[in-house]
Design a protein around this motif. Structure first.
Motif, mmCIF file in Angstrom:
data_model
loop_
_atom_site.group_PDB
_atom_site.id
_atom_site.type_symbol
_atom_site.label_atom_id
_atom_site.label_comp_id
_atom_site.label_asym_id
_atom_site.label_seq_id
_atom_site.Cartn_x
_atom_site.Cartn_y
_atom_site.Cartn_z
ATOM 1 N N GLU A 193 59.635 -16.433 79.628
ATOM 2 C CA GLU A 193 59.865 -17.063 78.319
ATOM 3 C C GLU A 193 58.645 -16.951 77.416
ATOM 4 O O GLU A 193 58.763 -16.659 76.226
ATOM 5 C CB GLU A 193 60.232 -18.536 78.516
ATOM 6 N N ASP A 194 57.453 -17.140 77.992
ATOM 7 C CA ASP A 194 56.232 -17.079 77.183
ATOM 8 C C ASP A 194 56.000 -15.669 76.651
ATOM 9 O O ASP A 194 55.651 -15.489 75.477
ATOM 10 C CB ASP A 194 55.024 -17.522 78.021
ATOM 11 N N THR A 195 56.184 -14.664 77.531
ATOM 12 C CA THR A 195 55.967 -13.276 77.111
ATOM 13 C C THR A 195 56.968 -12.879 76.042
ATOM 14 O O THR A 195 56.609 -12.267 75.025
ATOM 15 C CB THR A 195 56.095 -12.317 78.314
ATOM 16 N N HIS A 196 58.238 -13.209 76.255
ATOM 17 C CA HIS A 196 59.283 -12.862 75.299
ATOM 18 C C HIS A 196 59.018 -13.528 73.950
ATOM 19 O O HIS A 196 59.126 -12.883 72.889
ATOM 20 C CB HIS A 196 60.646 -13.287 75.838
ATOM 21 N N SER A 197 58.662 -14.801 73.966
ATOM 22 C CA SER A 197 58.404 -15.532 72.719
ATOM 23 C C SER A 197 57.223 -14.939 71.973
ATOM 24 O O SER A 197 57.237 -14.828 70.742
ATOM 25 C CB SER A 197 58.126 -17.006 73.016
ATOM 26 N N SER A 198 56.190 -14.526 72.720
ATOM 27 C CA SER A 198 55.007 -13.939 72.105
ATOM 28 C C SER A 198 55.356 -12.635 71.385
ATOM 29 O O SER A 198 54.911 -12.403 70.252
ATOM 30 C CB SER A 198 53.939 -13.678 73.167
ATOM 31 N N VAL A 200 58.379 -11.658 70.282
ATOM 32 C CA VAL A 200 59.257 -11.945 69.150
ATOM 33 C C VAL A 200 58.470 -12.527 67.980
ATOM 34 O O VAL A 200 58.677 -12.143 66.822
ATOM 35 C CB VAL A 200 60.391 -12.906 69.566
ATOM 36 N N ASN A 201 57.551 -13.438 68.269
ATOM 37 C CA ASN A 201 56.749 -14.041 67.202
ATOM 38 C C ASN A 201 55.868 -13.006 66.501
ATOM 39 O O ASN A 201 55.724 -13.024 65.272
ATOM 40 C CB ASN A 201 55.869 -15.157 67.769
ATOM 41 N N ASP A 204 58.183 -10.916 64.334
ATOM 42 C CA ASP A 204 58.632 -11.699 63.174
ATOM 43 C C ASP A 204 57.535 -11.815 62.125
ATOM 44 O O ASP A 204 57.792 -11.704 60.917
ATOM 45 C CB ASP A 204 59.064 -13.101 63.616
#
Length: 273
Positions: A193-198, A200-201, A204
């Motif tokens: 989750e942390d890697t994916h969010s990083s 995507v952010n 973005d």
């Protein structure tokens, strides 16, 4: 005013790249510089020609370059200059770039051959050694509106803010959609989750304001997957960021960007970090 350099040896491949560069210059209201590195023809190099004959060959080459510059200026309504050098193109290209403070170099993209894979060519040299974007243009490519841009990258190695800014600039300028395409054997790492969010952010933030898609594929056949995705996405332009290796790693690795710089049907834009 932006300056674009297009290198030509007057071959069909190089002249198509010159036309592509002229169309870009017209689109961006930029100045185009034609660069030719004059080499003595093979048959002449193997004969004892007097200095006056070699000088005549150089003058004829200069006239040909000047006539081409005038023709492009008239056809596209742009400012066109020219430079020639009596040396290998790789030795002189950096000096011409520095002289004109160029922001883009346009070169022809060769067909894929064993020799190209082993030794590379002028285009792969430029991608490896120049510190500005290099556009490799295949033989039949025309600048007629780029609507889909494929950015092939390795997100686990990090996404450069500079590269994303360049991609956004291209997309805005061309009113194009962007697909960020990641191929990796370690795709399971992205499920964190942390890697994916990083990731995507970062995307973005870097691509805010443009339409973009993000796609992951798990595979060891990176180049094959990129070629496949070009067709599936119907991309008009491929963008890659060459990775820098150390001396020993360079012996083992071949940059995927440089390998892709031959045999494609669409242009490749290489953006240095």
């Amino acid at each position: 005013m932006m300056t674009i350099i297009a290198a030509t040896d007057f071959s069909v491949l190089a002249e198509n790249a010159v036309e592509y560069a002229a169309a870009i210059a017209k689109h961006k209201n930029a100045k185009l510089i034609l660069f030719n590195s004059f080499e003595i023809p093979f048959h002449a190099a193997n004969t004892l020609l007097p200095a006056s004959s070699i000088q005549t060959l150089m003058i004829e080459n200069e006239i040909r370059l000047l006539e081409r510059s005038f023709a492009l200026s008239y056809e596209y309504g742009i400012e066109v200059g020219h430079e020639s050098a009596f040396s290998f193109i790789e030795d002189e290209l950096k000096e011409v770039i520095s002289k004109y403070e160029a922001e883009l170099v346009v070169l022809g993209m060769t067909q894929k051959t064993l020799e190209q894979d082993l030794w590379g060519n002028t285009t792969s040299f430029a991608i490896k050694n120049l510190k500005l974007p290099v556009l490799a243009v295949p033989l039949h490519a025309k600048f007629e509106g780029t609507k889909k841009v494929l950015f092939a990258c390795d997100v686990l190695r990090g996404l450069s803010k500079k590269a994303l800014a360049r991609i956004k600039e291209v997309a805005v300028d061309l009113d194009a959609q962007v697909e960020v395409f990641n191929v990796d054997q370690r795709l399971e790492v992205l499920r964190s989750e942390d890697t994916h969010s990083s990731v995507v952010n970062t995307l973005d933030d870097g691509l805010d304001g443009i339409t973009y898609y993000y796609k992951n594929v798990k595979s060891v056949m990176v180049i094959r997957e990129i070629e496949k995705e070009i067709k599936e996405f119907q991309a008009d332009l491929l963008i890659m960021v060459p990775k820098k290796y150390g001396f020993w790693a360079n012996i083992i690795h071949r940059s995927k960007t440089r390998v892709m710089a031959s045999g494609l049907d669409i242009p490749l834009l290489s953006i240095p970090l």
